[in-house]
Design a protein around this motif. Structure first.
Motif, PDB file in Angstrom:
ATOM      1  N   GLY A   1      12.545  32.032 -12.876  1.00 57.38           N
ATOM      2  CA  GLY A   1      12.305  30.935 -12.246  1.00 57.38           C
ATOM      3  C   GLY A   1      12.847  31.017 -10.870  1.00 57.38           C
ATOM      4  O   GLY A   1      13.809  31.313 -10.666  1.00 57.38           O
ATOM      5  N   THR A   2      11.852  30.965  -9.941  1.00 54.38           N
ATOM      6  CA  THR A   2      12.196  31.491  -8.576  1.00 54.38           C
ATOM      7  C   THR A   2      11.204  30.775  -7.407  1.00 54.38           C
ATOM      8  O   THR A   2      10.110  30.560  -7.920  1.00 54.38           O
ATOM      9  N   HIS A   3      11.644  30.914  -6.164  1.00 52.54           N
ATOM     10  CA  HIS A   3      10.624  30.518  -5.109  1.00 52.54           C
ATOM     11  C   HIS A   3      10.287  31.969  -4.372  1.00 52.54           C
ATOM     12  O   HIS A   3      11.129  32.481  -3.620  1.00 52.54           O
ATOM     13  N   PHE A   4       8.991  32.191  -4.299  1.00 52.07           N
ATOM     14  CA  PHE A   4       8.889  33.459  -3.368  1.00 52.07           C
ATOM     15  C   PHE A   4       7.390  33.302  -2.912  1.00 52.07           C
ATOM     16  O   PHE A   4       6.527  32.591  -3.145  1.00 52.07           O
ATOM     17  N   ASN A   5       6.841  34.336  -1.887  1.00 50.09           N
ATOM     18  CA  ASN A   5       5.837  34.269  -1.188  1.00 50.09           C
ATOM     19  C   ASN A   5       5.221  35.616  -1.304  1.00 50.09           C
ATOM     20  O   ASN A   5       5.972  36.919  -1.535  1.00 50.09           O
ATOM     21  N   ILE A   6       3.743  35.752  -1.596  1.00 47.99           N
ATOM     22  CA  ILE A   6       3.168  37.096  -1.796  1.00 47.99           C
ATOM     23  C   ILE A   6       2.067  36.877  -0.742  1.00 47.99           C
ATOM     24  O   ILE A   6       1.163  36.340  -0.870  1.00 47.99           O
ATOM     25  N   ASN A   7       1.784  38.037  -0.125  1.00 47.32           N
ATOM     26  CA  ASN A   7       0.654  38.250   0.913  1.00 47.32           C
ATOM     27  C   ASN A   7      -0.082  39.584   0.443  1.00 47.32           C
ATOM     28  O   ASN A   7       0.372  40.528   0.802  1.00 47.32           O
ATOM     29  N   SER A   8      -1.110  39.474  -0.141  1.00 50.81           N
ATOM     30  CA  SER A   8      -1.695  40.507  -0.666  1.00 50.81           C
ATOM     31  C   SER A   8      -3.166  40.619  -0.127  1.00 50.81           C
ATOM     32  O   SER A   8      -4.207  41.193  -0.978  1.00 50.81           O
ATOM     33  N   TYR A   9      -3.417  40.438   0.950  1.00 49.63           N
ATOM     34  CA  TYR A   9      -4.781  40.392   1.675  1.00 49.63           C
ATOM     35  C   TYR A   9      -5.365  41.556   1.512  1.00 49.63           C
ATOM     36  O   TYR A   9      -4.618  42.806   2.119  1.00 49.63           O
TER      37      TYR A   9
ATOM     38  N   ASP B   1      13.743  36.950   7.623  1.00 56.00           N
ATOM     39  CA  ASP B   1      13.923  35.549   7.746  1.00 56.00           C
ATOM     40  C   ASP B   1      12.864  34.722   6.838  1.00 56.00           C
ATOM     41  O   ASP B   1      11.767  34.769   7.425  1.00 56.00           O
ATOM     42  N   ALA B   2      13.358  34.479   5.638  1.00 54.72           N
ATOM     43  CA  ALA B   2      11.956  34.433   4.624  1.00 54.72           C
ATOM     44  C   ALA B   2      11.505  32.727   4.907  1.00 54.72           C
ATOM     45  O   ALA B   2      10.393  32.628   4.899  1.00 54.72           O
ATOM     46  N   GLU B   3      12.214  31.764   5.595  1.00 57.17           N
ATOM     47  CA  GLU B   3      11.621  30.704   6.252  1.00 57.17           C
ATOM     48  C   GLU B   3      10.448  31.088   7.220  1.00 57.17           C
ATOM     49  O   GLU B   3       9.308  30.202   7.235  1.00 57.17           O
ATOM     50  N   ASN B   4      10.561  32.113   7.847  1.00 60.24           N
ATOM     51  CA  ASN B   4       9.514  32.303   9.222  1.00 60.24           C
ATOM     52  C   ASN B   4       8.146  32.783   8.004  1.00 60.24           C
ATOM     53  O   ASN B   4       7.032  32.532   8.350  1.00 60.24           O
ATOM     54  N   VAL B   5       8.314  33.560   6.981  1.00 57.95           N
ATOM     55  CA  VAL B   5       7.256  34.017   6.353  1.00 57.95           C
ATOM     56  C   VAL B   5       6.338  32.960   5.729  1.00 57.95           C
ATOM     57  O   VAL B   5       5.294  32.906   5.555  1.00 57.95           O
ATOM     58  N   ILE B   6       7.194  31.817   5.294  1.00 60.63           N
ATOM     59  CA  ILE B   6       6.181  30.769   4.736  1.00 60.63           C
ATOM     60  C   ILE B   6       5.982  29.340   5.492  1.00 60.63           C
ATOM     61  O   ILE B   6       5.930  28.636   5.354  1.00 60.63           O
ATOM     62  N   ALA B   7       6.085  29.708   6.950  1.00 66.97           N
ATOM     63  CA  ALA B   7       5.854  28.880   7.955  1.00 66.97           C
ATOM     64  C   ALA B   7       4.370  28.460   7.763  1.00 66.97           C
ATOM     65  O   ALA B   7       4.055  27.221   7.968  1.00 66.97           O
ATOM     66  N   TRP B   8       3.352  29.062   7.176  1.00 67.49           N
ATOM     67  CA  TRP B   8       2.133  28.714   6.992  1.00 67.49           C
ATOM     68  C   TRP B   8       1.874  27.467   6.050  1.00 67.49           C
ATOM     69  O   TRP B   8       1.125  26.565   6.323  1.00 67.49           O
ATOM     70  N   LYS B   9       2.853  27.331   5.247  1.00 65.17           N
ATOM     71  CA  LYS B   9       2.909  26.392   4.083  1.00 65.17           C
ATOM     72  C   LYS B   9       3.480  24.938   4.985  1.00 65.17           C
ATOM     73  O   LYS B   9       3.017  23.713   4.405  1.00 65.17           O
ATOM     74  N   SER B  10       4.145  25.097   5.984  1.00 68.55           N
ATOM     75  CA  SER B  10       4.416  23.990   6.828  1.00 68.55           C
ATOM     76  C   SER B  10       3.534  23.798   8.046  1.00 68.55           C
ATOM     77  O   SER B  10       3.827  23.045   8.914  1.00 68.55           O
ATOM     78  N   GLY B  11       2.371  24.391   7.922  1.00 68.68           N
ATOM     79  CA  GLY B  11       1.375  24.328   9.199  1.00 68.68           C
ATOM     80  C   GLY B  11       1.479  24.868  10.164  1.00 68.68           C
ATOM     81  O   GLY B  11       1.279  24.492  11.477  1.00 68.68           O
ATOM     82  N   LEU B  12       2.293  26.001  10.218  1.00 68.89           N
ATOM     83  CA  LEU B  12       2.702  26.849  11.427  1.00 68.89           C
ATOM     84  C   LEU B  12       2.119  28.276  11.193  1.00 68.89           C
ATOM     85  O   LEU B  12       2.269  28.779  10.157  1.00 68.89           O
ATOM     86  N   PHE B  13       1.681  28.945  12.461  1.00 63.71           N
ATOM     87  CA  PHE B  13       1.687  30.211  12.721  1.00 63.71           C
ATOM     88  C   PHE B  13       2.950  30.639  13.317  1.00 63.71           C
ATOM     89  O   PHE B  13       3.371  30.289  14.499  1.00 63.71           O
TER      90      PHE B  13
END
Length: 381
Positions: free
Chosen positions: A241-249, A297-309
């Motif tokens: 149970g956790t929060h994470f981001n995966i980028n696998s393009y 800085d994990a928050e930078n990685v998921i910035a896309w979720k908040s509408g940011l590049f």
């Protein structure tokens, strides 16, 4: 220290060629600038240069779509981007136009609008449902399975407790699309552009397994008796149970797994190399099967979720790949791509033309080619 010397040091720093003393000086440079007394860095000086930034970037003046990092704002009078040593003291751009449009009659600004909540849901029987910004609606209510969607780009699954048969569904976003889903176990998934997630309508057996292509952010519902697995084409991720981001393009050189909360085990399928991530760490899986871990800085990685590049020293090719997916564009370089890194952020609600104004600061121009629905940006050095 004179500007040319500073510029030289910044170039060496970016290339990793600084001595320890030079590196220490560069890294303390911004801290010193941020604390300059008003006699050295006046409010008028800062505002004059920032006014120039706002005037030249429509995304700022209209939508506040471009934001300099706070650390850099304090030093705006001296430079905008550390990685290339760009100075506001430099001469203004030449009169040469930034954008050369080919076949102007076919260019419509609306064609360069940002992405929206849209996706395609493929059900177990092969039928497909287009999901867009339409009002709430019931997608399916059959056999104890209820699927609903809302106008904010979210679909949810409600399964009767007695249902034991797992049927596979796939949620796919196109370029220029994003979507969210709450799986039957309560796990929340945000799907970025040009991505897909395949999952069962209900989780049975001793594990919960989903298949990801592209990029997604997960908030996994905790269930120690039924671990959650995310499979990509080259790795397996095991969580409780956790929060994470995966980028696998597929067009990215590495699969990047970033942990925000909890713990995950990342396994390379090719080499069986396994690592355990802690919050604030990112695992990068190279195509060779090699895994490495970095503190980020994990928050930078998921910035896309908040509408940011969010660009934190991002290579220009990586940054433009993100934009190409979000704006449904093809972006190419005329010749070799320049060795440039970007620092700052751009709101994803800006249109592509506004977002690409960032290139002005690197003396880069671009051509727009539009033919039917196909849109191509060619970067010119």
């Amino acid at each position: 220290m004179e500007k040319e010397r500073i510029k030289e040091l910044l170039h060496k720093y970016r290339k990793g060629l600084c001595t320890d003393a030079e590196k220490a000086w560069v890294e303390s440079f911004y801290d010193e600038l941020a604390n300059l007394p008003s006699s050295d860095l006046t409010e008028e000086m800062i505002q004059a240069d920032l006014a120039d930034v706002y005037q030249r970037i429509p995304a700022l003046s209209k939508n506040k779509s471009f934001t300099l990092l706070p650390r850099i704002v304090a030093a705006a009078v001296f430079l905008l981007f550390v990685s290339i040593g760009f100075y506001f003291f430099k001469e203004k751009e030449s009169s040469q136009p930034l954008v050369e449009v080919i076949d102007k009659s076919k260019i419509n600004p609306n064609d360069f609008a940002p992405g929206t909540n849209k996706a395609l849901l493929t059900l177990a029987d092969g039928s497909q449902i287009a999901l867009d910004n339409a009002p709430d609606q019931k997608i399916l209510d059959k056999g104890g399975i209820k699927i609903t969607k809302n106008e904010d780009g979210l679909i949810t699954y409600q399964i009767n407790p007695g249902i034991q048969e797992a049927k596979s569904n796939t949620l796919s976003t196109p370029k220029g699309g994003q979507y969210q889903v709450i799986l039957s176990d309560g796990t929340k998934v945000w799907l970025n552009a040009a991505s897909s997630l395949s999952y069962p309508t209900t989780f049975t057996g001793n594990e919960r397994k989903v298949l990801l292509k592209g990029e997604a952010y997960f908030e996994v519902a905790k269930n120690e008796k039924q671990p959650f697995k995310v499979l990509t084409d080259r790795q397996e991720l095991l969580v409780l149970g956790t929060h994470f981001n995966i980028n696998s393009y597929e067009d990215e050189p590495e699969i990047k797994t970033t942990l925000l909360e909890g713990s995950v085990k990342v396994s390379a399928l090719q080499t069986n190399h396994t690592i355990l991530l802690k919050p604030g760490e990112q695992a990068a899986l190279k195509k060779s099967g090699k895994l490495k871990v970095d503190q980020i800085d994990a928050e930078n990685v998921i910035a896309w979720k908040s509408g940011l590049f969010q660009f934190q020293g991002s290579g220009i090719q990586e940054a433009l790949r993100q934009m190409a997916r979000w704006y449904d564009l093809t972006i190419e370089f005329e010749g070799d791509a320049p060795d440039i890194q970007l620092w700052g952020e751009v709101h994803r609600n800006a249109n592509a033309i506004e977002a690409l104004e960032i290139l002005r600061y690197f003396d880069l121009k671009y051509k727009i080619l539009a033919k039917g629905n196909a849109k191509k940006i060619i970067i010119i050095q």
